[in-house]
Design an enzyme around this catalytic site. Sequence first.
Site, PDB file in Angstrom:
ATOM      1  N   CYS A 176       0.835  -1.211   0.000  1.00  0.00           N
ATOM      2  CA  CYS A 176       0.000   0.000   0.000  1.00  0.00           C
ATOM      3  C   CYS A 176       0.868   1.258   0.000  1.00  0.00           C
ATOM      4  O   CYS A 176       0.530   2.251  -0.654  1.00  0.00           O
ATOM      5  CB  CYS A 176      -0.909   0.019   1.228  1.00  0.00           C
ATOM      6  SG  CYS A 176      -2.033  -1.371   1.296  1.00  0.00           S
ATOM      7  N   ARG A 199      -7.857  -4.153  -3.305  1.00  0.00           N
ATOM      8  CA  ARG A 199      -7.322  -3.032  -4.092  1.00  0.00           C
ATOM      9  C   ARG A 199      -8.275  -2.735  -5.247  1.00  0.00           C
ATOM     10  O   ARG A 199      -8.126  -3.270  -6.338  1.00  0.00           O
ATOM     11  CB  ARG A 199      -5.921  -3.373  -4.603  1.00  0.00           C
ATOM     12  CG  ARG A 199      -4.962  -3.698  -3.482  1.00  0.00           C
ATOM     13  CD  ARG A 199      -3.557  -3.926  -3.939  1.00  0.00           C
ATOM     14  NE  ARG A 199      -2.784  -4.519  -2.861  1.00  0.00           N
ATOM     15  CZ  ARG A 199      -2.278  -3.844  -1.825  1.00  0.00           C
ATOM     16  NH1 ARG A 199      -2.449  -2.548  -1.759  1.00  0.00           N
ATOM     17  NH2 ARG A 199      -1.613  -4.471  -0.875  1.00  0.00           N
TER      18      ARG A 199
HETATM   19  C1  BEZ Z   1       0.639  -4.631   1.801  1.00  0.00           C
HETATM   20  O1  BEZ Z   1       1.834  -4.839   1.876  1.00  0.00           O
HETATM   21  O2  BEZ Z   1       0.181  -3.524   1.494  1.00  0.00           O
HETATM   22  C2  BEZ Z   1      -0.323  -5.758   2.069  1.00  0.00           C
HETATM   23  C3  BEZ Z   1       0.059  -7.020   1.708  1.00  0.00           C
HETATM   24  C4  BEZ Z   1      -0.803  -8.071   1.960  1.00  0.00           C
HETATM   25  C5  BEZ Z   1      -2.034  -7.846   2.573  1.00  0.00           C
HETATM   26  C6  BEZ Z   1      -2.413  -6.547   2.901  1.00  0.00           C
HETATM   27  C7  BEZ Z   1      -1.562  -5.491   2.644  1.00  0.00           C
END
Ligand code: BEZ
Length: 217
Positions: A52, A129
């Site tokens: 993110c 997402r």
């Molecule tokens: C992230 O790194 O943004 C992420 C990765 C897996 C699940 C949720 C967020």
Amino acid sequence: MEEGLEVKTLPRLGEKAPEFEAVTTQGKLKLSDFRGSWLIMFSHPADFTPVCTTEFIAFAKIYDELQKRNVQLLGLSVDSVNSHIAWIRNIEEKFGVKIPFPVIADLDKKVSQLYGMIMPGESKTETTRCVFVIDPNGIVRAMIYYPLTTGRNTDEILRLIDALQTTDEHHVATPANWRPGDDVIVPPPNTQEAAEERLKQGYECKDWYFCKKKLPR
Ligand code: BEZ
């Protein structure tokens, strides 16, 4: 389906995006506040997570290009406004990137449920997402859903905006992997007469149903 996660309406392409009012990092905002501009509303799973963070930096980097195209950005996750503020400050401190767009703090999941952003098979507590492209009349023009583990491609989002705006301005379609400046597709004819007629228009046609043309530069 877990109680409280039921999705009653899902936005559909070509239909009005559901109205909402939400608390954001830039104060209370309603969807209708964006009327007259294009809007990219996107959700992320959680603040202070690495993928993110890369996405927020990537969205901030295309912010000026989006502004040139009359496109606003609006982020969303189910974190609190304090968490958003702390994360945004951290991104600026650690990566030197200012986050210029507002981010919805959807603690009660009202907006995420309205837009079907929570996919319980992936996560019952986080938004996946999602990207909703909403046009200046409030119509949903495109939706992209990516899983938790895959960061989105902001070049593609910019390309999508260029394609939609080109379609609206010139009443054409855009082929696979189209980029601004490439030839566009003349929409297929829907009568026999129109099929005959288009072959006389000077388009580059492979056949009556497959014609491309250049746009004025
Ligand atoms: C992230 O790194 O943004 C992420 C990765 C897996 C699940 C949720 C967020």
